[in-house]
Design an enzyme around this catalytic site. Structure first.
Site, PDB file in Angstrom:
ATOM      1  N   CYS A 123      12.436  39.629 -44.370  1.00  0.00           N
ATOM      2  CA  CYS A 123      12.835  39.864 -45.764  1.00  0.00           C
ATOM      3  C   CYS A 123      13.765  38.755 -46.218  1.00  0.00           C
ATOM      4  O   CYS A 123      14.611  38.285 -45.449  1.00  0.00           O
ATOM      5  CB  CYS A 123      13.516  41.224 -45.907  1.00  0.00           C
ATOM      6  N   HIS A 270       1.564  16.086 -23.995  1.00  0.00           N
ATOM      7  CA  HIS A 270       1.139  17.229 -24.797  1.00  0.00           C
ATOM      8  C   HIS A 270       2.131  18.370 -24.648  1.00  0.00           C
ATOM      9  O   HIS A 270       2.822  18.492 -23.639  1.00  0.00           O
ATOM     10  CB  HIS A 270      -0.253  17.681 -24.375  1.00  0.00           C
ATOM     11  N   CYS A 350     -10.920  20.008 -18.988  1.00  0.00           N
ATOM     12  CA  CYS A 350     -10.595  20.891 -20.111  1.00  0.00           C
ATOM     13  C   CYS A 350     -11.829  21.742 -20.356  1.00  0.00           C
ATOM     14  O   CYS A 350     -12.937  21.203 -20.480  1.00  0.00           O
ATOM     15  CB  CYS A 350     -10.234  20.087 -21.360  1.00  0.00           C
ATOM     16  N   SER A 401      -7.053  21.873 -35.281  1.00  0.00           N
ATOM     17  CA  SER A 401      -6.911  23.266 -35.696  1.00  0.00           C
ATOM     18  C   SER A 401      -6.165  23.387 -37.011  1.00  0.00           C
ATOM     19  O   SER A 401      -6.259  24.411 -37.688  1.00  0.00           O
ATOM     20  CB  SER A 401      -6.201  24.078 -34.606  1.00  0.00           C
ATOM     21  N   CYS A 474     -11.502  28.080 -24.793  1.00  0.00           N
ATOM     22  CA  CYS A 474     -10.344  27.556 -24.073  1.00  0.00           C
ATOM     23  C   CYS A 474      -9.912  28.629 -23.086  1.00  0.00           C
ATOM     24  O   CYS A 474      -9.656  29.775 -23.474  1.00  0.00           O
ATOM     25  CB  CYS A 474      -9.218  27.232 -25.051  1.00  0.00           C
ATOM     26  N   GLU A 502      -7.373  28.940 -31.763  1.00  0.00           N
ATOM     27  CA  GLU A 502      -8.369  29.121 -30.716  1.00  0.00           C
ATOM     28  C   GLU A 502      -8.368  30.522 -30.109  1.00  0.00           C
ATOM     29  O   GLU A 502      -9.174  30.808 -29.219  1.00  0.00           O
ATOM     30  CB  GLU A 502      -8.132  28.106 -29.588  1.00  0.00           C
ATOM     31  N   THR A 525      -0.596  23.801 -32.679  1.00  0.00           N
ATOM     32  CA  THR A 525       0.717  23.890 -32.037  1.00  0.00           C
ATOM     33  C   THR A 525       1.811  23.373 -32.969  1.00  0.00           C
ATOM     34  O   THR A 525       2.905  23.935 -33.021  1.00  0.00           O
ATOM     35  CB  THR A 525       0.718  23.078 -30.728  1.00  0.00           C
ATOM     36  N   CYS A 638      -2.180  26.537 -18.671  1.00  0.00           N
ATOM     37  CA  CYS A 638      -3.379  25.764 -18.372  1.00  0.00           C
ATOM     38  C   CYS A 638      -3.241  25.055 -17.021  1.00  0.00           C
ATOM     39  O   CYS A 638      -2.349  24.213 -16.848  1.00  0.00           O
ATOM     40  CB  CYS A 638      -3.618  24.727 -19.471  1.00  0.00           C
TER      41      CYS A 638
END
Length: 720
Positions: A123, A270, A350, A401, A474, A502, A525, A638
């Site tokens: 709020c 990353h 990946c 993304s 992913c 994702e 991210t 990961c």
């Protein structure tokens, strides 16, 4: 593996929501039975002109509200009455007066109950809600706000829900509140989220009261880190086990900085890398400026800037497609002499990149090539080789993304009768399809606010021309499944929810519902980090004691950058005569299968560790014993990213320059292979990236890409 599919149908729950780029999407689902639906409400122009008579907020209206209804009435009937009460008031002044009238009739909430425990998050003003069960098992609510408009919202909700049975309170949906349609009243827009967030808070308190009455605990909380200007506080054994990363070895930090300075090494990393490495790099940044932690898109850009500043080597902490991109972009920028090094002598994979390198994905693109004009929008988390071979089949543009929605909307607007094929992330594809389906039910004005070249007809026409690959995920974001979502909805419904684009549809829908009331974000991210920064900045400007709670719906490594940013903001604010006590809690969703029991102290409270933070270093808690969480979700970590160990980084730095070829397996080599048409994989693979950069810079597809799409509809293949 399943055969490739190009349908928009998916199993994600419906959500009236948008991407992070969307400012707002109205609630349009679940119209209430026997109630006036939103589409039946007239569209009023609520702008106040200079000739509008003024009125005093201290004497809101001569219009009186109906008396508080008998407590035997159902909440749904009360809400129907409220809708009927506000609908006839076509004059915005009358509607605002009626709202303020509810504020004057709000039962008093005692000062001692205006506590942090009763504060409603999200709020713009201070709002408190208290709840108790009476002897008949009905829920009795009290509320208060330091804003008259917010008190009006509270008064309306008290009128509807006070005295109802718990099941009646829980049956009300935030979508139902949208039917009252407060949104357009001047002076009320910034407070409308209060209307929704107070309901969510009332319902959470009701769930807690039910659990207390039944003699059970109201759930086991997820582990979290609480960040304040004075340090970091770990809650739960999961977070405590990682507290050691708050204290990186000073000698390791100094050794790393020494190598970086002596050998002119830049580091791009990353957000998802190993927490131990992040702790060391965060400390090293204070001594060496050429260290950058970001999402995959910015890594290559940062590497170019480091090369421009004189760095002779770039160490890439990420998966292999990231080091490939850095190598290719440096070559494109004329820095082919700058060495690029990975952090392992083995392949750093990946799951998404692997999904796009399969024969199934190429078959999917072959289908796309048969229906020109077609555009392939490929997620940047793919290899350069995949981008090259894809671009040979179908004109291709990369996306992230954070820009994928606008990329598609612009492409559909710019190229008539275009068909878009997205891949390889199936969840993101399903979420995008859901967004466009929801947009098709919005007004033309609302759609134009998202993209000026679209309206309801254009969105509806593009729906059958949007396809996405259905066999790529992913492995990290796939963990946010039903167990985690149910627990978040149960225990953290009043918190800020963040989710990467994702995530599966369940988590996506939950975060999008929160976004509609200003409490959520879905995106990249960087979008998640920006959202947390924005909410914290708002709290700092209010300068009122506050506790902001964020559920982290992405890889747990993200927390390092979040905590570093939060600490900087909390410790760098300008001094005031009275600085408010503000802290930020980051919650890590984890599966119950990966949780260890928190020990009880002698007084029965949960044991947790208060962590001093003299170096201002922060890290992300991972799994207590390493990697591996249950398939039901959470503790997202990961295993590929964790191959970027501190020992590997130190080995690379120690052996540069690579005179003895000790690091030959670590070097990110250039692609010497060629596509089926004889062109360089490196050159062709960079084209989709360059197309995206043009779109980011100019807001439209490049003339070259448009030509490739149109030419492919003539001869069936892209032009160079």
């Amino acid at each position: 593996m399943n055969s490739p599919a190009i349908s928009m149908t998916h199993s994600s729950p419906s959500s009236s929501s948008s991407s992070y780029l969307f400012s707002s999407i109205p609630s349009i689902k679940n119209p209430r039975k026997n109630a006036i639906t939103r589409t039946q409400l007239p569209h009023f122009n609520f702008s106040l002109h200079k000739s509008t008579p003024k009125f005093s907020l201290k004497n809101p209206s001569s219009i009186t509200s109906p008396p508080f209804p008998n407590t035997s009435d159902l909440a749904s009937s009360k809400l129907d009455n409220l809708i009927s009460e506000f609908q006839p008031l076509t004059n915005p002044i009358d509607r605002l007066k009626r709202l303020l009238n509810y504020a004057t009739r709000l039962p008093v909430l005692d000062e001692q109950n205006r506590t942090a425990k009763n504060r409603v998050m999200g709020c713009t003003t201070q709002v408190w809600v208290d709840a108790k069960l009476d002897e008949e098992g009905r829920v009795r609510f009290k509320a208060y706000s330091d804003s008259e408009v917010s008190r009006g919202f509270c008064g309306c909700l008290i009128w509807v829900l006070d005295g109802c049975f718990p099941e009646q309170v829980l049956d009300l949906k935030t979508d139902d509140l949208g039917l009252v349609n407060f949104g357009g009243i001047t002076g009320v827009n910034s407070r409308v989220n209060t209307w929704y967030n107070v309901l969510v808070s009332m319902q959470k308190k009701t769930k807690s009261l039910i659990a207390e009455k039944e003699g059970r605990f109201f759930g086991e909380p997820f582990p979290s880190l609480v960040v304040s200007a004075n340090g970091v506080y770990a809650k739960g054994s999961f977070a405590e086990a990682q507290a050691r990363y708050l204290f990186p070895d000073e000698s390791q930090v100094n050794d790393l900085v020494k190598y970086l300075k002596e050998r002119n090494i830049g580091i791009v990393a990353h957000f998802y890398m190993d927490p131990e490495v992040q702790g060391v790099l965060t400390a090293a940044q204070k001594q060496w400026p050429h260290i950058h932690i970001s999402d995959s898109l910015v890594m290559a850009d940062s590497a170019v800037k480091m090369a421009e500043s004189g760095c002779q080597f770039i160490a890439v902490l990420g998966v292999d497609f990231m080091s490939e991109n850095v190598r290719a972009i440096l070559d494109q920028a004329g820095y082919d002499k700058v060495g690029v090094y990975r952090m392992s002598d083995e392949r750093i994979g990946c799951s998404l990149a692997d999904a796009a390198s399969t024969t199934e994905y190429m078959k999917y693109l072959e289908i796309a090539s048969l229906s020109p004009p077609s555009l392939h929008v490929i997620y940047i988390n793919t290899s350069l080789e995949t981008k090259a071979h894809a671009h040979e089949l179908v004109p291709t543009i990369t996306c992230t993304s954070s820009n994928v929605v606008q990329t598609m909307l612009q492409a559909f607007a710019q190229i008539p009768d275009l068909t878009v094929y997205y891949g390889p992330d199936s969840y993101m594809g399903a979420n995008i399809a859901e967004l466009f389906q929801q947009m098709a039910m919005m007004s033309d004005e609302e759609i134009a606010a998202i993209h000026p070249q679209h309206n309801r007809d254009s969105i509806r026409s593009l729906l059958p021309r949007l396809h996405y690959f259905q066999d790529g995920t992913c492995i990290v974001h796939d963990l946010f499944g039903h167990e985690v979502v149910e627990k978040i909805n149960e225990m953290y419904c009043d918190a800020f929810l963040t989710a990467h684009f994702e995530v599966p549809g369940e988590m996506f829908s939950l975060a999008m519902e929160a976004k509609r009331r200003g409490m959520g974000v879905v995106g990249s991210t960087q979008n998640i980090l920006d959202f947390i920064k924005q909410r914290l900045q708002e709290a700092l400007e209010r300068n009122v004691d506050d506790h902001l709670k964020f559920v982290l719906g992405t890889e747990s490594g993200m927390i390092t950058s979040i905590v570093a940013t939060v600490r900087t903001m909390l410790t760098s604010v300008k001094p005031l005569p009275k600085r408010a006590n503000i802290n930020v809690e980051i919650v890590f969703p984890v599966s119950s299968d990966s949780m260890t029991n928190t020990k009880k102290t002698s007084n029965g409270s949960l044991n947790s560790a208060a962590v001093e933070d003299p170096l201002n270093l922060t890290i992300v808690p991972g799994v207590t014993s390493g990697e591996g969480c249950s398939i039901h979700g959470g503790c997202a970590s990961c295993p590929y990213m964790k191959m970027n160990s501190l020992s590997a980084l130190l080995k690379v730095c120690q052996n540069l320059p690579n005179d003895k070829n000790v690091l030959s397996a670590y070097e990110a080599g250039r692609f010497s292979s060629h596509t089926l048409t004889g062109r360089s994989v490196a050159d062709v693979g960079c084209e989709p990236i360059l197309h995206m950069r043009h779109f980011q810079a100019n807001g439209e597809l490049s003339a070259k890409l448009v030509q490739q799409v149109c030419q492919s509809s003539i001869d069936g293949k892209p032009t160079s």
